[in-house]
Design a protein around this motif. Structure first.
Motif, PDB file in Angstrom:
ATOM      1  N   MET A 113       0.873  -1.176   0.000  1.00  0.00           N
ATOM      2  CA  MET A 113       0.000   0.000   0.000  1.00  0.00           C
ATOM      3  C   MET A 113       0.900   1.214   0.000  1.00  0.00           C
ATOM      4  N   SER A 114       0.496   2.206  -0.778  1.00  0.00           N
ATOM      5  CA  SER A 114       1.342   3.382  -0.898  1.00  0.00           C
ATOM      6  C   SER A 114       0.517   4.620  -1.192  1.00  0.00           C
ATOM      7  N   ILE A 115       1.122   5.757  -0.892  1.00  0.00           N
ATOM      8  CA  ILE A 115       0.553   7.049  -1.252  1.00  0.00           C
ATOM      9  C   ILE A 115       1.570   7.642  -2.214  1.00  0.00           C
ATOM     10  N   GLU A 116       1.328   7.460  -3.508  1.00  0.00           N
ATOM     11  CA  GLU A 116       2.286   7.886  -4.532  1.00  0.00           C
ATOM     12  C   GLU A 116       2.464   9.396  -4.543  1.00  0.00           C
ATOM     13  N   ASP A 117       1.325  10.094  -4.440  1.00  0.00           N
ATOM     14  CA  ASP A 117       1.353  11.547  -4.467  1.00  0.00           C
ATOM     15  C   ASP A 117       0.487  12.056  -3.321  1.00  0.00           C
ATOM     16  N   PRO A 118       1.099  12.511  -2.224  1.00  0.00           N
ATOM     17  CA  PRO A 118       0.299  12.953  -1.074  1.00  0.00           C
ATOM     18  C   PRO A 118      -0.768  13.991  -1.437  1.00  0.00           C
ATOM     19  N   ALA A 119      -0.520  14.799  -2.435  1.00  0.00           N
ATOM     20  CA  ALA A 119      -1.491  15.823  -2.843  1.00  0.00           C
ATOM     21  C   ALA A 119      -2.754  15.211  -3.458  1.00  0.00           C
ATOM     22  N   SER A 120      -2.647  13.983  -3.991  1.00  0.00           N
ATOM     23  CA  SER A 120      -3.806  13.343  -4.617  1.00  0.00           C
ATOM     24  C   SER A 120      -4.791  12.820  -3.580  1.00  0.00           C
ATOM     25  N   ASN A 121      -4.314  12.671  -2.329  1.00  0.00           N
ATOM     26  CA  ASN A 121      -5.146  12.154  -1.248  1.00  0.00           C
ATOM     27  C   ASN A 121      -5.749  10.788  -1.566  1.00  0.00           C
ATOM     28  N   LYS A 122      -4.948   9.927  -2.195  1.00  0.00           N
ATOM     29  CA  LYS A 122      -5.371   8.567  -2.535  1.00  0.00           C
ATOM     30  C   LYS A 122      -4.352   7.564  -2.004  1.00  0.00           C
ATOM     31  N   ILE A 123      -4.865   6.403  -1.559  1.00  0.00           N
ATOM     32  CA  ILE A 123      -3.997   5.292  -1.161  1.00  0.00           C
ATOM     33  C   ILE A 123      -4.156   4.207  -2.226  1.00  0.00           C
ATOM     34  N   TYR A 124      -3.029   3.676  -2.659  1.00  0.00           N
ATOM     35  CA  TYR A 124      -3.003   2.648  -3.698  1.00  0.00           C
ATOM     36  C   TYR A 124      -2.655   1.310  -3.048  1.00  0.00           C
ATOM     37  N   PHE A 125      -3.492   0.298  -3.301  1.00  0.00           N
ATOM     38  CA  PHE A 125      -3.269  -1.046  -2.773  1.00  0.00           C
ATOM     39  C   PHE A 125      -2.932  -1.970  -3.930  1.00  0.00           C
ATOM     40  N   LYS A 126      -1.917  -2.818  -3.762  1.00  0.00           N
ATOM     41  CA  LYS A 126      -1.458  -3.682  -4.842  1.00  0.00           C
ATOM     42  C   LYS A 126      -1.469  -5.151  -4.409  1.00  0.00           C
ATOM     43  N   THR A 127      -1.788  -6.031  -5.366  1.00  0.00           N
ATOM     44  CA  THR A 127      -1.800  -7.482  -5.143  1.00  0.00           C
ATOM     45  C   THR A 127      -0.496  -8.082  -5.654  1.00  0.00           C
ATOM     46  N   PRO A 128      -0.230  -9.374  -5.343  1.00  0.00           N
ATOM     47  CA  PRO A 128       1.005 -10.006  -5.841  1.00  0.00           C
ATOM     48  C   PRO A 128       1.079 -10.018  -7.376  1.00  0.00           C
ATOM     49  N   MET A 129      -0.070  -9.975  -8.054  1.00  0.00           N
ATOM     50  CA  MET A 129      -0.093  -9.971  -9.516  1.00  0.00           C
ATOM     51  C   MET A 129       0.201  -8.591 -10.088  1.00  0.00           C
ATOM     52  N   GLY A 130       0.400  -7.615  -9.201  1.00  0.00           N
ATOM     53  CA  GLY A 130       0.707  -6.263  -9.657  1.00  0.00           C
ATOM     54  C   GLY A 130      -0.530  -5.443  -9.983  1.00  0.00           C
ATOM     55  N   ILE A 131      -1.698  -6.038  -9.780  1.00  0.00           N
ATOM     56  CA  ILE A 131      -2.948  -5.330 -10.040  1.00  0.00           C
ATOM     57  C   ILE A 131      -3.281  -4.513  -8.806  1.00  0.00           C
ATOM     58  N   GLY A 132      -3.749  -3.301  -9.005  1.00  0.00           N
ATOM     59  CA  GLY A 132      -4.013  -2.464  -7.847  1.00  0.00           C
ATOM     60  C   GLY A 132      -5.253  -1.626  -7.983  1.00  0.00           C
ATOM     61  N   LYS A 133      -5.572  -0.948  -6.900  1.00  0.00           N
ATOM     62  CA  LYS A 133      -6.750  -0.108  -6.854  1.00  0.00           C
ATOM     63  C   LYS A 133      -6.486   1.043  -5.894  1.00  0.00           C
ATOM     64  N   SER A 134      -6.953   2.231  -6.253  1.00  0.00           N
ATOM     65  CA  SER A 134      -6.792   3.407  -5.391  1.00  0.00           C
ATOM     66  C   SER A 134      -8.098   3.734  -4.694  1.00  0.00           C
ATOM     67  N   PHE A 135      -7.977   4.246  -3.487  1.00  0.00           N
ATOM     68  CA  PHE A 135      -9.142   4.696  -2.735  1.00  0.00           C
ATOM     69  C   PHE A 135      -8.811   6.045  -2.107  1.00  0.00           C
ATOM     70  N   PRO A 136      -9.840   6.863  -1.842  1.00  0.00           N
ATOM     71  CA  PRO A 136      -9.581   8.139  -1.168  1.00  0.00           C
ATOM     72  C   PRO A 136      -9.015   7.890   0.225  1.00  0.00           C
ATOM     73  N   ILE A 137      -8.070   8.695   0.606  1.00  0.00           N
ATOM     74  CA  ILE A 137      -7.421   8.566   1.910  1.00  0.00           C
ATOM     75  C   ILE A 137      -8.442   8.720   3.038  1.00  0.00           C
TER      76      ILE A 137
END
Length: 156
Positions: A113-137
């Protein structure tokens, strides 16, 4: 304690370890704040042991029993096993173990899980397959954090 050549011992060498629900809760909240994550993103229950190796960024949290949490803000059910581990750095937790998200009918491991750009206010979650999804912080903030966040947005 003697080392049995186990990788787990190596991973945890030089760790700061705290025990008990109150100390672990405080430790985990401080860690999330330091990394820049909202406090509600790891809603673990009945923590018994938490550890951190500052040199490598390895952390672990042990709870009495597995725990499932439903995040209303993302409409997602997440399962936490008795031990959750990760390697941490600012705005990122990677090589995570012990966390799964229910997607349709399947439990999918979350490995990062990461916050690529703090200004975007989104958290990105990634699976072992490299597939991911962002959600609002905000979906992972405690009520207290949400109030403060919304007050800051209003004052901008």
């Amino acid at each position: 304690m003697t080392s049995n050549g186990c990788r787990e011992d190596d991973q945890r060498a030089g760790a700061e370890i705290v025990y008990g629900a109150e100390e672990c809760y405080r430790h985990s909240i401080e860690l999330l704040e330091e990394l820049g994550f909202p406090k509600g993103v790891l809603p673990l229950q009945d923590l018994e042991e938490c550890g951190r190796v500052r040199e490598t960024g390895f952390v672990w949290m042990k709870q009495k029993a597995p725990y499932e949490h439903f995040f209303v803000g993302t409409n997602t059910r997440v399962s936490y096993s008795t031990e959750v581990t990760a390697y941490v750095e600012k705005f990122k937790m990677k090589k995570m173990t012990g966390v799964k998200s229910k997607q349709v009918f399947l439990w999918v491991p979350i490995t990062e899980m990461s916050i690529e750009d703090p200004a975007s206010n989104k958290i990105y979650f990634k699976t072992p397959m490299g597939i991911g999804k962002s959600f609002p912080i905000t979906a992972f903030m405690t009520d207290e954090e949400k109030q403060k966040y919304l007050a800051e947005k209003t004052n901008e």
